[in-house]
Scaffold this motif. Structure first.
Motif, PDB file in Angstrom:
ATOM      1  N   VAL A 180      -5.865 -33.937 -19.286  1.00  0.00           N
ATOM      2  CA  VAL A 180      -6.823 -33.153 -18.506  1.00  0.00           C
ATOM      3  C   VAL A 180      -6.379 -33.063 -17.052  1.00  0.00           C
ATOM      4  O   VAL A 180      -5.601 -33.899 -16.570  1.00  0.00           O
ATOM      5  CB  VAL A 180      -8.244 -33.763 -18.582  1.00  0.00           C
ATOM      6  CG1 VAL A 180      -8.725 -33.833 -20.021  1.00  0.00           C
ATOM      7  CG2 VAL A 180      -8.276 -35.146 -17.942  1.00  0.00           C
ATOM      8  N   GLY A 181      -6.878 -32.056 -16.358  1.00  0.00           N
ATOM      9  CA  GLY A 181      -6.506 -31.865 -14.963  1.00  0.00           C
ATOM     10  C   GLY A 181      -7.693 -31.517 -14.093  1.00  0.00           C
ATOM     11  O   GLY A 181      -8.682 -30.937 -14.562  1.00  0.00           O
ATOM     12  N   PHE A 182      -7.588 -31.879 -12.830  1.00  0.00           N
ATOM     13  CA  PHE A 182      -8.575 -31.481 -11.811  1.00  0.00           C
ATOM     14  C   PHE A 182      -7.918 -30.413 -10.955  1.00  0.00           C
ATOM     15  O   PHE A 182      -6.862 -30.643 -10.360  1.00  0.00           O
ATOM     16  CB  PHE A 182      -8.962 -32.684 -10.954  1.00  0.00           C
ATOM     17  CG  PHE A 182      -9.895 -32.350  -9.817  1.00  0.00           C
ATOM     18  CD1 PHE A 182     -11.263 -32.294 -10.016  1.00  0.00           C
ATOM     19  CD2 PHE A 182      -9.412 -32.087  -8.542  1.00  0.00           C
ATOM     20  CE1 PHE A 182     -12.131 -31.993  -8.972  1.00  0.00           C
ATOM     21  CE2 PHE A 182     -10.260 -31.776  -7.489  1.00  0.00           C
ATOM     22  CZ  PHE A 182     -11.624 -31.724  -7.707  1.00  0.00           C
ATOM     23  N   LEU A 183      -8.523 -29.233 -10.936  1.00  0.00           N
ATOM     24  CA  LEU A 183      -8.036 -28.162 -10.072  1.00  0.00           C
ATOM     25  C   LEU A 183      -9.139 -27.913  -9.045  1.00  0.00           C
ATOM     26  O   LEU A 183     -10.115 -27.226  -9.318  1.00  0.00           O
ATOM     27  CB  LEU A 183      -7.738 -26.901 -10.885  1.00  0.00           C
ATOM     28  CG  LEU A 183      -6.881 -25.806 -10.231  1.00  0.00           C
ATOM     29  CD1 LEU A 183      -6.471 -24.754 -11.257  1.00  0.00           C
ATOM     30  CD2 LEU A 183      -7.576 -25.130  -9.062  1.00  0.00           C
ATOM     31  N   GLY A 184      -8.994 -28.514  -7.884  1.00  0.00           N
ATOM     32  CA  GLY A 184     -10.054 -28.473  -6.886  1.00  0.00           C
ATOM     33  C   GLY A 184      -9.872 -27.390  -5.846  1.00  0.00           C
ATOM     34  O   GLY A 184      -8.857 -26.693  -5.811  1.00  0.00           O
ATOM     35  N   SER A 214      -4.591 -31.195  -8.726  1.00  0.00           N
ATOM     36  CA  SER A 214      -4.008 -30.287  -7.738  1.00  0.00           C
ATOM     37  C   SER A 214      -5.151 -29.613  -6.985  1.00  0.00           C
ATOM     38  O   SER A 214      -6.313 -29.713  -7.391  1.00  0.00           O
ATOM     39  CB  SER A 214      -3.113 -29.240  -8.406  1.00  0.00           C
ATOM     40  OG  SER A 214      -3.878 -28.396  -9.253  1.00  0.00           O
ATOM     41  N   PHE A 215      -4.802 -28.931  -5.903  1.00  0.00           N
ATOM     42  CA  PHE A 215      -5.828 -28.336  -5.050  1.00  0.00           C
ATOM     43  C   PHE A 215      -5.446 -26.899  -4.694  1.00  0.00           C
ATOM     44  O   PHE A 215      -4.301 -26.620  -4.343  1.00  0.00           O
ATOM     45  CB  PHE A 215      -6.006 -29.157  -3.769  1.00  0.00           C
ATOM     46  CG  PHE A 215      -6.355 -30.587  -4.026  1.00  0.00           C
ATOM     47  CD1 PHE A 215      -7.656 -30.967  -4.291  1.00  0.00           C
ATOM     48  CD2 PHE A 215      -5.370 -31.569  -4.025  1.00  0.00           C
ATOM     49  CE1 PHE A 215      -7.980 -32.290  -4.549  1.00  0.00           C
ATOM     50  CE2 PHE A 215      -5.674 -32.893  -4.271  1.00  0.00           C
ATOM     51  CZ  PHE A 215      -6.985 -33.258  -4.542  1.00  0.00           C
ATOM     52  N   ALA A 216      -6.422 -26.011  -4.785  1.00  0.00           N
ATOM     53  CA  ALA A 216      -6.241 -24.647  -4.302  1.00  0.00           C
ATOM     54  C   ALA A 216      -6.489 -24.632  -2.798  1.00  0.00           C
ATOM     55  O   ALA A 216      -7.101 -25.552  -2.244  1.00  0.00           O
ATOM     56  CB  ALA A 216      -7.204 -23.711  -5.021  1.00  0.00           C
ATOM     57  N   ASP A 217      -6.023 -23.583  -2.132  1.00  0.00           N
ATOM     58  CA  ASP A 217      -6.163 -23.558  -0.666  1.00  0.00           C
ATOM     59  C   ASP A 217      -7.499 -22.984  -0.198  1.00  0.00           C
ATOM     60  O   ASP A 217      -7.781 -22.946   1.001  1.00  0.00           O
ATOM     61  CB  ASP A 217      -4.997 -22.808  -0.018  1.00  0.00           C
ATOM     62  CG  ASP A 217      -4.815 -21.395  -0.568  1.00  0.00           C
ATOM     63  OD1 ASP A 217      -5.785 -20.827  -1.103  1.00  0.00           O
ATOM     64  OD2 ASP A 217      -3.689 -20.868  -0.465  1.00  0.00           O
ATOM     65  N   ARG A 225      -6.379 -18.510  -9.119  1.00  0.00           N
ATOM     66  CA  ARG A 225      -5.368 -17.842  -9.941  1.00  0.00           C
ATOM     67  C   ARG A 225      -3.953 -18.301  -9.549  1.00  0.00           C
ATOM     68  O   ARG A 225      -3.136 -18.616 -10.408  1.00  0.00           O
ATOM     69  CB  ARG A 225      -5.504 -16.323  -9.793  1.00  0.00           C
ATOM     70  CG  ARG A 225      -4.462 -15.527 -10.564  1.00  0.00           C
ATOM     71  CD  ARG A 225      -4.662 -14.018 -10.388  1.00  0.00           C
ATOM     72  NE  ARG A 225      -3.495 -13.298 -10.857  1.00  0.00           N
ATOM     73  CZ  ARG A 225      -3.291 -12.956 -12.118  1.00  0.00           C
ATOM     74  NH1 ARG A 225      -4.164 -13.270 -13.057  1.00  0.00           N
ATOM     75  NH2 ARG A 225      -2.201 -12.286 -12.464  1.00  0.00           N
ATOM     76  N   ARG A 226      -3.687 -18.355  -8.234  1.00  0.00           N
ATOM     77  CA  ARG A 226      -2.358 -18.776  -7.767  1.00  0.00           C
ATOM     78  C   ARG A 226      -2.036 -20.195  -8.224  1.00  0.00           C
ATOM     79  O   ARG A 226      -0.920 -20.470  -8.680  1.00  0.00           O
ATOM     80  CB  ARG A 226      -2.277 -18.697  -6.237  1.00  0.00           C
ATOM     81  CG  ARG A 226      -2.027 -17.323  -5.682  1.00  0.00           C
ATOM     82  CD  ARG A 226      -1.608 -17.392  -4.220  1.00  0.00           C
ATOM     83  NE  ARG A 226      -2.570 -18.127  -3.398  1.00  0.00           N
ATOM     84  CZ  ARG A 226      -3.601 -17.560  -2.790  1.00  0.00           C
ATOM     85  NH1 ARG A 226      -3.833 -16.271  -2.934  1.00  0.00           N
ATOM     86  NH2 ARG A 226      -4.419 -18.297  -2.032  1.00  0.00           N
ATOM     87  N   GLU A 227      -3.012 -21.089  -8.082  1.00  0.00           N
ATOM     88  CA  GLU A 227      -2.750 -22.478  -8.435  1.00  0.00           C
ATOM     89  C   GLU A 227      -2.538 -22.641  -9.933  1.00  0.00           C
ATOM     90  O   GLU A 227      -1.661 -23.401 -10.365  1.00  0.00           O
ATOM     91  CB  GLU A 227      -3.893 -23.372  -7.950  1.00  0.00           C
ATOM     92  CG  GLU A 227      -3.662 -24.859  -8.154  1.00  0.00           C
ATOM     93  CD  GLU A 227      -2.384 -25.382  -7.519  1.00  0.00           C
ATOM     94  OE1 GLU A 227      -1.864 -26.408  -8.008  1.00  0.00           O
ATOM     95  OE2 GLU A 227      -1.899 -24.770  -6.540  1.00  0.00           O
TER      96      GLU A 227
END
Length: 332
Positions: A180-184, A214-217, A225-227
């Protein structure tokens, strides 16, 4: 021609001060006088000048509604609820865009120039010190969607973001995902930090599950979408908690455009339950933040502070609930 207070006084056969008292909240005026003045005002089509009234009462009824999340569609709903709710209480919202603003001093100075009676900081990303700067300047303030605390320095209304992170992790565990992943959102945002903390603390109980983060900006569709496109260049996780619906929808777009299916290849869970999340082509499983209750409670606190500016700061924390749709596989 503009109808003036003097015209109403002449029609009603009373003094101008009597008309002024009739349209001033809390001013002493008899019921008979009030009826006479209101009748004359209605006949002439008179409406009191709010700015002139503020000179008499010392109150503008302006409430600064400030935010830095204008790129997130969820705040269209938030602003709609706030503006209508404040107007229903006889208050006037002054909407202020703080995008890219980091110095609370600039915002305090600007809003004091407008002589606002109070300020609502509507943001899940600004630190507690931002709202506190208004309190230190003597301006009644409520931090809506702010970081919860057992000993808040200003009034805070929102959710427990740490707990929401735990909820998301528990759902992924319950559905049998092994990776699993955290995309914050932005790593510096308090909401991202707290959701990440809760997510990781829950998964620490399950050492057999592989966890990445990982983190979006930004909290935007494009950033999500980019991340996700970046993550798909290597071996992605089986499912992601995206920390926000708009990030999740951006991630969903990236997964589908890469020829993969949701939830068959990659599962997604968001947070907020914005209107778009329920659209048929999105159908996002998410954690619902009770936005209406948060806004209503914020307005209730603000109205109370106008009468009691030194009211002791409190934190009002509302529970979240899971909204089951179609972007996670079923529980095992």
């Amino acid at each position: 021609m503009v109808v003036t207070l003097k015209d109403v006084a002449r029609r009603a056969g009373v003094s101008r001060s009597a008309v002024s008292r009739t349209f001033t909240d809390g001013a002493s005026v008899s019921d008979k006088m009030r009826r006479k003045v209101k009748k004359a005002a209605n006949e002439l089509g008179y409406h009191p000048n709010a700015l002139a009234s503020s000179l008499t009462t010392g109150r503008t009824k302006l409430i600064g509604l400030v935010s830095n999340n204008f790129h997130n569609p969820i705040f269209l709903e938030v602003f709609d609820l706030f503006t209508r709710g404040l107007q229903d209480r006889g208050l006037r919202p002054l909407l202020v865009n703080l995008t890219d603003e980091t110095d609370p001093g600039n915002s305090v100075r600007m809003l004091r120039q407008y002589s606002v009676d109070g300020v609502v900081v509507a943001s899940s990303t600004l630190p507690p010190g931002f709202a506190k700067a208004f309190r230190d300047a003597g301006v009644p303030v409520v931090h809506s969607f702010g970081r919860s605390s057992s000993a808040p320095q200003v009034h805070v209304v929102g959710i427990d973001n740490v707990e929401s992170g735990r909820m998301a992790a528990s759902e992924l565990v319950a559905r049998g995902y092994n990776s699993v992943g955290f995309l914050g959102g932005p790593e510096a945002a308090t909401s991202t930090q707290d959701r990440f903390q809760g997510f990781m603390s829950e998964l620490a109980k399950h050492p057999s599950i592989k966890v990445s983060h990982s983190f979006a900006d930004a909290y935007t569709f494009d950033a999500g979408r980019r991340e996700m496109l970046r993550l798909l260049q290597s071996v992605p996780a089986q499912a992601y908690f995206c920390g926000d619906d708009v990030l999740s929808i951006g991630a969903l777009s990236a997964v589908q455009d890469s020829g993969l299916a949701v939830p068959q290849d990659i599962g997604l869970i968001g947070l907020n339950d914005m209107e778009m999340a329920g659209w048929e082509n999105i159908n996002l499983t998410t954690i619902r933040q009770p936005i209406r209750q948060i806004v209503s409670s914020t307005i209730e606190l603000m109205v109370a502070m106008l009468d009691e500016p030194d009211r002791y700061p409190e934190a009002r924390v509302f529970p979240c609930t899971l909204v089951e749709r179609g972007t996670l596989k079923p529980r095992v």
